[in-house]
Design an enzyme around this catalytic site. Structure first.
Site, PDB file in Angstrom:
ATOM      1  CB  SER A 261       3.717   2.019 -13.231  1.00  0.00           C
ATOM      2  OG  SER A 261       5.122   2.010 -13.069  1.00  0.00           O
ATOM      3  CE  LYS A 262       3.182  -1.145  -5.137  1.00  0.00           C
ATOM      4  NZ  LYS A 262       4.231  -0.553  -4.315  1.00  0.00           N
TER       5      LYS A 262
END
Ligand code: GLU
Length: 517
Positions: A261-262
């Site tokens: 994920s970011k």
């Protein structure tokens, strides 16, 4: 007859393209090239609530930068357009009608409130064969009632009528036979009268059919939709030309469980997007591989190996080599762990493979940002002297680390002294203390006297004078010389550095050190 291979990358413009999406597009690209086929770029923008302005342009720019070329699609043209789903409303309407006429879909008027009430009443409610006859739809209402509800302007959806109790097989190139029972599926919404648009499922299948797509290569997150898609192909009577599926492995976090994920990127200090992205709503900025100083070939190479490898030890490959070696059926089922240290390693390899002069546009910009003007030729000399050095850095967790030069920007802290003389000398610096003693100034005055006599200040020219002098007098001037020119114990070979600085600057720096130390 063998059909021409046609694959597509079909992002929804809901924000910046995640690096996993880039890998999906890359695998489609490799597969298309390998089979002399076509790669289509389709924009799936039927969910207007999730539309983000600028996302489509961003995606196009990202692929341009990466060198992944499409044969047709949005911004590329082609015979199967329009390629933006929001421009294909009328096409989808015909196909919705086809399913309704064939009794394979039905119209449903249930309001959100009515659906909520049902959910409260029935545990694990699912709109399907077991419940549809309790709902307000064209299966339970008369034709007249349905017509008048529509005429009165009531909104409705069209749902796919899934026959329960059937084995549905998805023949997946990577995963083999994936088999589920149709009873677990719900009667998916295919069309909404409110915005007169189909949902993802219908638009996706209709377009893959009309665009003559032969293989659907996409992320694992779409695998749960695949049985529904198989049933849709059948319902339309297109089973014969149904594309083959290949669901790619998930990209996993560098450490721990779950999908990349970011947040992981922010925490560990690496981008998860190809280009920098400024969110138009929140104003939030997300870093990109391009802006971080990655070379596009390095990013492509690194991504290609997340979920596939050529079966030998080869890691660095050109795009053409990848096209030759790529094998969709050898992609792993298991998730691929994202290793950003490896991404840096690839960038290091690709930087070193470049000529020094190719580093200079980026290097020059950094120098300018630091108020220094130089020339590409001189900058390239510095690159050649310093590109194999190791840098020390502190990672996001506060650990001191070392690595090879992986970005052009790594050069700056290591090369400042090439362009700017040390202003002061730090007597506490370990290297200075060790190498500049009481009698050093004397030796350096003698060195200056020797250097003054040199006309040819090249490495050889200097050596021809300095080496015999050092030999006969027993002087060992090199470390102190380094102190004078650099200010500390860094840098390339002293003769090379002096040759770069030139006679005047070299002597000036030595005199300066004599005066201040
Ligand atoms: N629009 C979907 C996406 O955003 C496409 C999925 C597919 O390739 O079928 O990834």
């Amino acid at each position: 007859m063998e059909r021409k291979v046609r694959v597509r990358f079909a992002p929804s413009p809901t924000g910046p393209l995640h690096i996993g999406g880039v890998r999906t597009a890359l695998y489609n690209y490799l597969f298309a090239r390998q089979h002399g086929g076509d790669l289509i770029f389709r924009i799936e923008d039927t969910d207007s609530t999730r539309f983000v302005p600028g996302a489509e342009e961003y995606i196009i720019e990202a692929f341009k930068w990466l060198g992944i070329k499409f044969d047709e699609g949005v911004s590329f043209g082609g015979e199967h357009g329009p390629y933006r789903q929001s421009e294909r409303r009328d096409i989808y309407k015909q196909y919705v009608k086809q399913l309704l006429d064939a009794d394979k879909a039905y119209i449903a008027f249930d309001t959100p409130e009515e659906l909520d009430a049902k959910r409260a009443e029935i545990e694990n409610f699912q709109y399907d064969a077991s419940t549809r006859m309790q709902m307000r739809n064209s299966l339970t209402l008369s034709k007249e009632e349905v017509d008048s509800l529509i005429a009165e302007g009531h909104q409705y959806v069209v749902r796919f009528k899934i026959e329960p109790g059937r084995d549905v097989h998805v023949d997946d190139i990577i995963r083999g036979d994936v088999n589920i029972n149709s009873s677990v599926l719900d009667d998916k919404v295919l069309y909404k009268s409110a915005d007169q648009l189909p949902t993802y499922h219908l638009a996706n299948i209709v377009d893959d059919h009309l665009m003559e797509v032969t293989h659907v290569i996409r992320g694992e997150e779409w695998l749960p939709s695949a049985p529904l898609h198989v049933l849709l192909y059948e319902a339309f009577g297109w089973a014969d030309t149904m594309p083959r599926f290949a669901h790619l492995p998930l990209l996993l976090k560098p450490v721990g469980n779950g999908k990349l994920s970011k947040r992981d990127g922010d925490k560990l200090g690496f981008p998860v997007f190809p280009l920098e992205w400024h969110d138009p709503k929140s104003g939030e900025m997300s870093s990109g591989y391009r802006e971080q100083g990655y070379l596009p070939q390095a990013v492509v190479n690194f991504l290609a190996l997340l979920g596939w490898n050529p079966g030998n030890d080869q890691e660095v490959m050109t795009l053409d080599e990848m096209v030759q070696l790529f094998d969709l059926s050898k992609c792993s089922k298991a998730g691929a762990r994202f290793d950003y240290i490896k991404a840096q390693w690839f960038n290091h390899q690709y930087l070193l493979a470049q000529d020094a002069i190719d580093w200079t546009p980026a290097f020059d910009k950094i120098l300018r940002d630091n108020g220094i003007e130089s020339t590409p030729e001189r900058e390239a000399q510095v690159v050649d002297m310093m590109k194999l050095k190791v840098i020390e850095y502190v990672d996001k967790e506060g650990n001191k680390k070392k690595r090879n030069i992986s970005f052009v920007s790594d050069l700056w802290p290591l090369t400042k002294f090439f362009f700017v003389a040390p202003e002061t000398y730090d007597k506490e610096d370990k290297f200075v203390r060790k190498n500049w003693k009481e009698d050093t100034s004397d030796m350096m005055r003698q060195l200056v006297a020797q250097l003054e006599t040199i006309d040819d200040f090249s490495v050889e020219g200097q050596k021809a004078v300095v080496d015999p002098w050092a030999e006969t007098t027993g002087a060992r001037p090199w470390n102190a010389w380094r102190v004078a020119l650099v200010g500390t114990g860094q840098g390339p070979d002293m003769y090379e550095l002096s040759a770069f600085l030139g006679k005047d600057e070299t002597i000036r720096r030595i005199n300066n050190a004599i005066n201040s130390l």
